[in-house]
Design a protein around this motif. Structure first.
Motif, PDB file in Angstrom:
ATOM      1  N   LEU A  64       5.287   4.881   0.441  1.00  0.00           N
ATOM      2  CA  LEU A  64       4.208   4.338  -0.387  1.00  0.00           C
ATOM      3  C   LEU A  64       3.697   3.016   0.171  1.00  0.00           C
ATOM      4  O   LEU A  64       2.502   2.709   0.072  1.00  0.00           O
ATOM      5  CB  LEU A  64       4.689   4.162  -1.829  1.00  0.00           C
ATOM      6  CG  LEU A  64       5.051   5.465  -2.557  1.00  0.00           C
ATOM      7  CD1 LEU A  64       5.663   5.156  -3.924  1.00  0.00           C
ATOM      8  CD2 LEU A  64       3.826   6.358  -2.714  1.00  0.00           C
ATOM      9  N   SER A  65       4.598   2.243   0.779  1.00  0.00           N
ATOM     10  CA  SER A  65       4.176   0.981   1.391  1.00  0.00           C
ATOM     11  C   SER A  65       3.210   1.220   2.542  1.00  0.00           C
ATOM     12  O   SER A  65       2.282   0.434   2.766  1.00  0.00           O
ATOM     13  CB  SER A  65       5.396   0.198   1.893  1.00  0.00           C
ATOM     14  OG  SER A  65       6.193  -0.257   0.816  1.00  0.00           O
ATOM     15  N   VAL A  66       3.417   2.314   3.289  1.00  0.00           N
ATOM     16  CA  VAL A  66       2.496   2.655   4.370  1.00  0.00           C
ATOM     17  C   VAL A  66       1.093   2.884   3.812  1.00  0.00           C
ATOM     18  O   VAL A  66       0.101   2.371   4.341  1.00  0.00           O
ATOM     19  CB  VAL A  66       2.984   3.911   5.126  1.00  0.00           C
ATOM     20  CG1 VAL A  66       1.908   4.411   6.092  1.00  0.00           C
ATOM     21  CG2 VAL A  66       4.272   3.612   5.882  1.00  0.00           C
ATOM     22  N   LEU A  67       0.999   3.637   2.730  1.00  0.00           N
ATOM     23  CA  LEU A  67      -0.302   3.943   2.141  1.00  0.00           C
ATOM     24  C   LEU A  67      -0.945   2.700   1.537  1.00  0.00           C
ATOM     25  O   LEU A  67      -2.171   2.532   1.606  1.00  0.00           O
ATOM     26  CB  LEU A  67      -0.154   5.027   1.076  1.00  0.00           C
ATOM     27  CG  LEU A  67       0.399   6.370   1.555  1.00  0.00           C
ATOM     28  CD1 LEU A  67       0.438   7.364   0.406  1.00  0.00           C
ATOM     29  CD2 LEU A  67      -0.429   6.919   2.702  1.00  0.00           C
ATOM     30  N   GLN A  68      -0.130   1.820   0.950  1.00  0.00           N
ATOM     31  CA  GLN A  68      -0.677   0.570   0.425  1.00  0.00           C
ATOM     32  C   GLN A  68      -1.222  -0.289   1.554  1.00  0.00           C
ATOM     33  O   GLN A  68      -2.276  -0.917   1.415  1.00  0.00           O
ATOM     34  CB  GLN A  68       0.394  -0.184  -0.356  1.00  0.00           C
ATOM     35  CG  GLN A  68       0.771   0.467  -1.677  1.00  0.00           C
ATOM     36  CD  GLN A  68       1.787  -0.358  -2.455  1.00  0.00           C
ATOM     37  OE1 GLN A  68       1.533  -1.504  -2.777  1.00  0.00           O
ATOM     38  NE2 GLN A  68       2.934   0.233  -2.748  1.00  0.00           N
ATOM     39  N   GLY A  69      -0.503  -0.317   2.673  1.00  0.00           N
ATOM     40  CA  GLY A  69      -0.960  -1.083   3.819  1.00  0.00           C
ATOM     41  C   GLY A  69      -2.265  -0.572   4.400  1.00  0.00           C
ATOM     42  O   GLY A  69      -3.030  -1.316   5.003  1.00  0.00           O
ATOM     43  N   GLU A  70      -2.533   0.730   4.195  1.00  0.00           N
ATOM     44  CA  GLU A  70      -3.791   1.328   4.672  1.00  0.00           C
ATOM     45  C   GLU A  70      -4.906   1.175   3.647  1.00  0.00           C
ATOM     46  O   GLU A  70      -6.050   1.575   3.915  1.00  0.00           O
ATOM     47  CB  GLU A  70      -3.573   2.811   4.971  1.00  0.00           C
ATOM     48  CG  GLU A  70      -2.607   3.057   6.126  1.00  0.00           C
ATOM     49  CD  GLU A  70      -2.272   4.523   6.300  1.00  0.00           C
ATOM     50  OE1 GLU A  70      -2.715   5.353   5.469  1.00  0.00           O
ATOM     51  OE2 GLU A  70      -1.558   4.860   7.266  1.00  0.00           O
ATOM     52  N   GLY A  71      -4.575   0.630   2.476  1.00  0.00           N
ATOM     53  CA  GLY A  71      -5.586   0.451   1.443  1.00  0.00           C
ATOM     54  C   GLY A  71      -5.930   1.718   0.676  1.00  0.00           C
ATOM     55  O   GLY A  71      -6.912   1.756  -0.060  1.00  0.00           O
ATOM     56  N   LEU A  72      -5.110   2.765   0.809  1.00  0.00           N
ATOM     57  CA  LEU A  72      -5.398   4.028   0.130  1.00  0.00           C
ATOM     58  C   LEU A  72      -4.933   4.043  -1.315  1.00  0.00           C
ATOM     59  O   LEU A  72      -5.515   4.741  -2.154  1.00  0.00           O
ATOM     60  CB  LEU A  72      -4.742   5.196   0.881  1.00  0.00           C
ATOM     61  CG  LEU A  72      -5.360   5.573   2.222  1.00  0.00           C
ATOM     62  CD1 LEU A  72      -4.561   6.695   2.861  1.00  0.00           C
ATOM     63  CD2 LEU A  72      -6.810   5.993   2.034  1.00  0.00           C
ATOM     64  N   VAL A  73      -3.874   3.302  -1.607  1.00  0.00           N
ATOM     65  CA  VAL A  73      -3.324   3.300  -2.960  1.00  0.00           C
ATOM     66  C   VAL A  73      -3.063   1.870  -3.398  1.00  0.00           C
ATOM     67  O   VAL A  73      -3.000   0.949  -2.573  1.00  0.00           O
ATOM     68  CB  VAL A  73      -2.016   4.123  -3.042  1.00  0.00           C
ATOM     69  CG1 VAL A  73      -2.238   5.562  -2.613  1.00  0.00           C
ATOM     70  CG2 VAL A  73      -0.914   3.477  -2.208  1.00  0.00           C
ATOM     71  N   VAL A  74      -2.927   1.699  -4.687  1.00  0.00           N
ATOM     72  CA  VAL A  74      -2.621   0.390  -5.243  1.00  0.00           C
ATOM     73  C   VAL A  74      -1.507   0.557  -6.264  1.00  0.00           C
ATOM     74  O   VAL A  74      -1.477   1.524  -7.033  1.00  0.00           O
ATOM     75  CB  VAL A  74      -3.869  -0.254  -5.891  1.00  0.00           C
ATOM     76  CG1 VAL A  74      -4.434   0.626  -6.996  1.00  0.00           C
ATOM     77  CG2 VAL A  74      -3.581  -1.651  -6.374  1.00  0.00           C
ATOM     78  N   SER A  75      -0.572  -0.361  -6.252  1.00  0.00           N
ATOM     79  CA  SER A  75       0.558  -0.321  -7.174  1.00  0.00           C
ATOM     80  C   SER A  75       0.292  -1.216  -8.366  1.00  0.00           C
ATOM     81  O   SER A  75      -0.121  -2.372  -8.204  1.00  0.00           O
ATOM     82  CB  SER A  75       1.844  -0.775  -6.464  1.00  0.00           C
ATOM     83  OG  SER A  75       2.930  -0.806  -7.365  1.00  0.00           O
ATOM     84  N   GLU A  76       0.462  -0.685  -9.572  1.00  0.00           N
ATOM     85  CA  GLU A  76       0.312  -1.453 -10.798  1.00  0.00           C
ATOM     86  C   GLU A  76       1.678  -1.579 -11.450  1.00  0.00           C
ATOM     87  O   GLU A  76       2.297  -0.574 -11.807  1.00  0.00           O
ATOM     88  CB  GLU A  76      -0.682  -0.779 -11.743  1.00  0.00           C
ATOM     89  CG  GLU A  76      -2.091  -0.690 -11.170  1.00  0.00           C
ATOM     90  CD  GLU A  76      -3.097  -0.142 -12.174  1.00  0.00           C
ATOM     91  OE1 GLU A  76      -2.753  -0.103 -13.375  1.00  0.00           O
ATOM     92  OE2 GLU A  76      -4.202   0.244 -11.757  1.00  0.00           O
ATOM     93  N   HIS A  77       2.135  -2.808 -11.572  1.00  0.00           N
ATOM     94  CA  HIS A  77       3.494  -3.058 -12.050  1.00  0.00           C
ATOM     95  C   HIS A  77       3.730  -2.394 -13.411  1.00  0.00           C
ATOM     96  O   HIS A  77       2.962  -2.576 -14.352  1.00  0.00           O
ATOM     97  CB  HIS A  77       3.730  -4.561 -12.170  1.00  0.00           C
ATOM     98  CG  HIS A  77       5.131  -4.927 -12.564  1.00  0.00           C
ATOM     99  ND1 HIS A  77       6.206  -4.722 -11.726  1.00  0.00           N
ATOM    100  CD2 HIS A  77       5.630  -5.466 -13.718  1.00  0.00           C
ATOM    101  CE1 HIS A  77       7.303  -5.118 -12.336  1.00  0.00           C
ATOM    102  NE2 HIS A  77       6.982  -5.571 -13.543  1.00  0.00           N
TER     103      HIS A  77
END
Length: 262
Positions: A64-77
């Motif tokens: 998931l960190s890979v996808l966040q780094g690509e700007g594809l996903v965002v994590s909401e606490h």
């Protein structure tokens, strides 16, 4: 919001030399690209992905960190990981400064927002006299003082760009251009009313990663680049009447051009 089902995902390839967390990231990315997980969808939870792939929670988090780094996903606490909305604004570079828009009392940003079906806003507005950088001064023909207009643009409440316009004081001071709201059609309409009919614009465009302050101002997810654009406006006498330094969220814009073939 319930998580999207992990059943659209495939299985790991035990014979591959590609790391397991990257295989999982590849499958999630493909599912997003093909629309199996749509914008705004919540991805399968960590627990669901752990069960589906039979891997550790840390492996899933790395994926998931890979996808966040690509700007594809965002994590909401406390809520999960979501496919990042990317509403594109079609920036018609060959049409956005057409005089007819100014005559209708519309700025270029308003025209683009309306075409995208979005609600335009401007905030963080600051207007003041200041000493320009050497680059800005050179582009404007050497003034020691300029009027700077800083503002941030939002679509449906989301920041998508911020810009600074620099104008020579003899053109801008003691005119509506020096007011927070310069009036219908924006500063270009005021320049033309004051006898500086616009002739053409020169633009320089590059893509780069944002500075920490730019990422904060535009609320960019990790891995999202920016488009950096510097525009110089010239009047019919060949004088540079404005330099606009703009930084845009790259995932919010499609740059569209119409170029003559002759």
């Amino acid at each position: 919001m319930p998580s999207a089902s992990p059943t659209v995902l495939g299985a790991l390839d035990p014979t591959s030399d590609r790391a397991v967390f990257r295989q999982i990231a590849d499958q999630l990315r493909e599912a997003i690209d093909k629309g199996r997980f749509k914008e705004g969808d919540k991805l399968p939870s960590e627990a669901e992905l752990v069960e589906h792939y039979g891997v550790s929670r840390m492996t899933v988090r790395n994926s998931l960190s890979v996808l966040q780094g690509e700007g594809l996903v965002v994590s909401e606490h406390g809520k999960g990981v979501f496919v990042r909305p990317r509403p594109p604004v079609r920036r018609l570079a060959s049409d956005r400064f057409a005089r007819r828009h100014r005559q209708q009392g519309k700025s270029a940003f308003t025209v683009e927002a309306e075409a995208a079906g979005s609600r335009p806003e401007v905030d963080s507005l600051e207007v003041k006299e200041e000493r320009p950088t050497q680059e800005i001064s050179t582009r404007l023909g050497g003034p020691r003082r300029v009027l700077a207009r800083r503002r941030r643009y939002l679509l449906d409440g989301r920041p998508v760009e911020f810009a600074v316009s620099y104008l020579p004081l003899d053109l801008a001071s003691e005119t509506p251009i020096a007011e927070p709201n310069p009036g219908p059609g924006g500063i270009y309409a005021r320049l033309e009313e004051n006898g500086h009919r616009l002739d053409h614009f020169d633009e320089e465009v590059c893509a780069r990663m944002p500075s920490p302050q730019e990422a904060k101002t535009l609320r960019l997810a990790a891995g999202v680049p920016v488009i950096h654009l510097i525009r110089t406006a010239y009047d019919t006498e060949g004088r540079a009447v404005e330099v606009c330094d703009t930084v845009m969220a790259a995932d919010a814009y499609v740059l569209a051009y119409q170029l003559p073939a002759t």
